[in-house]
Design a protein around this motif. Structure first.
Motif, mmCIF file in Angstrom:
data_model
loop_
_atom_site.group_PDB
_atom_site.id
_atom_site.type_symbol
_atom_site.label_atom_id
_atom_site.label_comp_id
_atom_site.label_asym_id
_atom_site.label_seq_id
_atom_site.Cartn_x
_atom_site.Cartn_y
_atom_site.Cartn_z
ATOM 1 N N ILE A 98 0.841 -1.204 0.000
ATOM 2 C CA ILE A 98 0.000 0.000 0.000
ATOM 3 C C ILE A 98 0.875 1.252 0.000
ATOM 4 N N ARG A 99 1.954 1.201 0.756
ATOM 5 C CA ARG A 99 2.874 2.338 0.768
ATOM 6 C C ARG A 99 3.387 2.638 -0.637
ATOM 7 N N ALA A 100 3.726 1.598 -1.380
ATOM 8 C CA ALA A 100 4.244 1.807 -2.732
ATOM 9 C C ALA A 100 3.211 2.493 -3.604
ATOM 10 N N ARG A 101 1.960 2.070 -3.487
ATOM 11 C CA ARG A 101 0.903 2.680 -4.298
ATOM 12 C C ARG A 101 0.640 4.119 -3.854
ATOM 13 N N LEU A 102 0.650 4.341 -2.527
ATOM 14 C CA LEU A 102 0.449 5.685 -2.001
ATOM 15 C C LEU A 102 1.557 6.628 -2.462
ATOM 16 N N GLU A 103 2.789 6.154 -2.400
ATOM 17 C CA GLU A 103 3.908 6.988 -2.814
ATOM 18 C C GLU A 103 3.774 7.402 -4.282
ATOM 19 N N ALA A 104 3.430 6.449 -5.137
ATOM 20 C CA ALA A 104 3.253 6.759 -6.554
ATOM 21 C C ALA A 104 2.081 7.706 -6.773
ATOM 22 N N SER A 105 0.998 7.500 -6.033
ATOM 23 C CA SER A 105 -0.183 8.353 -6.186
ATOM 24 C C SER A 105 0.096 9.770 -5.715
ATOM 25 N N LEU A 106 0.765 9.893 -4.574
ATOM 26 C CA LEU A 106 1.108 11.217 -4.061
ATOM 27 C C LEU A 106 1.992 11.968 -5.053
ATOM 28 N N ARG A 107 2.957 11.278 -5.614
ATOM 29 C CA ARG A 107 3.848 11.918 -6.576
ATOM 30 C C ARG A 107 3.056 12.398 -7.808
ATOM 31 N N ALA A 108 2.146 11.570 -8.276
ATOM 32 C CA ALA A 108 1.382 11.900 -9.482
ATOM 33 C C ALA A 108 0.513 13.136 -9.297
ATOM 34 N N VAL A 109 -0.112 13.262 -8.127
ATOM 35 C CA VAL A 109 -1.031 14.390 -7.946
ATOM 36 C C VAL A 109 -0.347 15.638 -7.401
ATOM 37 N N GLU A 110 0.604 15.460 -6.508
ATOM 38 C CA GLU A 110 1.210 16.634 -5.879
ATOM 39 C C GLU A 110 2.140 17.383 -6.821
ATOM 40 N N GLU A 111 2.798 16.681 -7.730
ATOM 41 C CA GLU A 111 3.681 17.386 -8.660
ATOM 42 C C GLU A 111 2.907 18.358 -9.546
ATOM 43 N N LEU A 112 1.640 18.038 -9.840
ATOM 44 C CA LEU A 112 0.816 18.923 -10.662
ATOM 45 C C LEU A 112 0.366 20.173 -9.901
ATOM 46 N N ARG A 113 0.421 20.134 -8.578
ATOM 47 C CA ARG A 113 -0.004 21.280 -7.759
ATOM 48 C C ARG A 113 1.157 22.213 -7.434
ATOM 49 N N GLN A 114 2.356 21.776 -7.666
ATOM 50 C CA GLN A 114 3.527 22.560 -7.308
ATOM 51 C C GLN A 114 3.913 23.520 -8.437
ATOM 52 N N PRO A 115 4.454 24.683 -8.105
ATOM 53 C CA PRO A 115 4.785 25.123 -6.744
ATOM 54 C C PRO A 115 3.537 25.543 -5.967
ATOM 55 N N TYR A 116 3.499 25.144 -4.706
ATOM 56 C CA TYR A 116 2.395 25.543 -3.843
ATOM 57 C C TYR A 116 2.476 27.048 -3.578
ATOM 58 N N ASP A 117 1.312 27.652 -3.438
ATOM 59 C CA ASP A 117 1.245 29.067 -3.093
ATOM 60 C C ASP A 117 0.182 29.226 -2.012
ATOM 61 N N GLU A 118 0.534 28.844 -0.805
ATOM 62 C CA GLU A 118 -0.442 28.861 0.283
ATOM 63 C C GLU A 118 -0.830 30.282 0.701
ATOM 64 N N ARG A 119 -0.132 31.289 0.189
ATOM 65 C CA ARG A 119 -0.531 32.674 0.496
ATOM 66 C C ARG A 119 -1.909 32.977 -0.073
ATOM 67 N N ARG A 120 -2.316 32.235 -1.097
ATOM 68 C CA ARG A 120 -3.641 32.435 -1.695
ATOM 69 C C ARG A 120 -4.737 31.813 -0.839
ATOM 70 N N TRP A 121 -4.337 30.915 0.072
ATOM 71 C CA TRP A 121 -5.318 30.155 0.848
ATOM 72 C C TRP A 121 -5.011 30.305 2.333
ATOM 73 N N PRO A 122 -5.313 31.457 2.920
ATOM 74 C CA PRO A 122 -4.966 31.671 4.337
ATOM 75 C C PRO A 122 -5.705 30.680 5.235
ATOM 76 N N PRO A 123 -5.042 30.192 6.303
ATOM 77 C CA PRO A 123 -5.696 29.262 7.232
ATOM 78 C C PRO A 123 -6.951 29.894 7.827
ATOM 79 N N ALA A 124 -7.985 29.100 7.951
ATOM 80 C CA ALA A 124 -9.246 29.609 8.504
ATOM 81 C C ALA A 124 -10.006 28.455 9.123
ATOM 82 N N ALA A 125 -10.938 28.799 9.989
ATOM 83 C CA ALA A 125 -11.801 27.773 10.568
ATOM 84 C C ALA A 125 -12.703 27.200 9.486
ATOM 85 N N VAL A 126 -13.169 25.971 9.702
ATOM 86 C CA VAL A 126 -14.078 25.342 8.749
ATOM 87 C C VAL A 126 -15.365 26.148 8.688
#
Length: 254
Positions: free
Chosen positions: A152-180
């Motif tokens: 499962i770790r192997a599949r998770l690692e591959a999945s995380l790489r596939a989706v997170e690379e498309l989101r980078q570079p992250y710009d969390e300044r656009r999404w300030p932390p807030a309550a739900v």
């Protein structure tokens, strides 16, 4: 039926799509954020814009906020929420139940007795983080924290790489932390739903602990919702989607 997994998309809940006739997977969010609720809100915006959205929706993790909101909006008629996240609701009772199930305090005490792995600490200090990118070793480290099982770790690692690379570079300044927000809180949105419109499935955690406290809390907090503790661990479906697909087909027929 629409499968909603804003974090993983086809690399996550979408793995069951070929096993369920008529199922369609909403793609993983590509917003420049690693924050789960930001990804879920992005999915909500996209689904709302569809001319003929599905009336039956299955969601997991932060995608449960998306599906629950769509049920409240009347866009969805029936939803199944798989492993909704305790940090995606402002309901403190569910947060406490989640910590009980995950043996939070025992783990915290144990962690204090164990020196951190220097190589793991080095990953977290990598200067790439400051540039909004994940170092290569971060994917394995994250997968290791989500499951004890190597396959499962192997599949998770591959999945995380596939989706997170498309989101980078992250710009969390656009999404300030807030309550739900109350209108995007899955538990709040389920409170007023009629019987039969919503179901919640809860999996065992990464160490195999059953979700007994969460199940009991939700059964009391959401009496009109069918709450089921399932026998599998949260990410088991990534190694073998067949059991989850079979359970989904049974739910659809119910």
């Amino acid at each position: 039926m629409l499968l909603i997994d804003p974090q993983f998309g086809a690399h996550g809940l979408g793995l069951v799509e070929p096993l369920i006739p008529g199922a369609r997977t909403w793609p993983a969010s590509t917003v420049n954020s690693i924050m789960a609720l930001v990804q879920a809100e992005d999915a909500l915006t996209g689904i709302r814009a569809e001319t003929a959205p599905a009336r039956t929706m299955v969601a997991r993790a932060a995608g449960c906020n998306t599906a629950a909101r769509l049920l409240t909006d009347g866009i969805a008629a029936r939803v199944l929420l798989i492993d909704p996240v305790s940090t995606s609701t402002a309901d403190d009772g569910f947060g406490r139940a989640s910590r009980v199930d995950r043996h939070f305090f025992e783990r915290l005490a144990e962690a204090k007795k164990t020196a951190p792995d220097p190589s793991d600490a080095a990953v977290l200090m990598d200067p790439l983080f400051k540039r909004g990118r994940l170092p290569e070793a971060a994917y394995e480290l994250a997968a290791r924290g989500l499951s004890r099982r190597p396959e499962i770790r192997a599949r998770l690692e591959a999945s995380l790489r596939a989706v997170e690379e498309l989101r980078q570079p992250y710009d969390e300044r656009r999404w300030p932390p807030a309550a739900v927000e109350p209108d995007f809180d899955w538990l709040t949105n389920l409170r007023e739903q009629p019987s039969g419109s919503a179901t919640v499935w809860l999996s065992h955690d990464a160490e195999g602990h059953p979700p007994a406290a969460q199940r009991d809390y939700l059964a009391t907090a959401l009496p009109a919702v069918d709450v089921v503790a399932q026998p599998w661990e949260e990410y088991d479906f990534m190694a073998d989607p067949a059991p989850l697909a079979a359970a989904l087909r049974n739910w659809l027929a119910g």
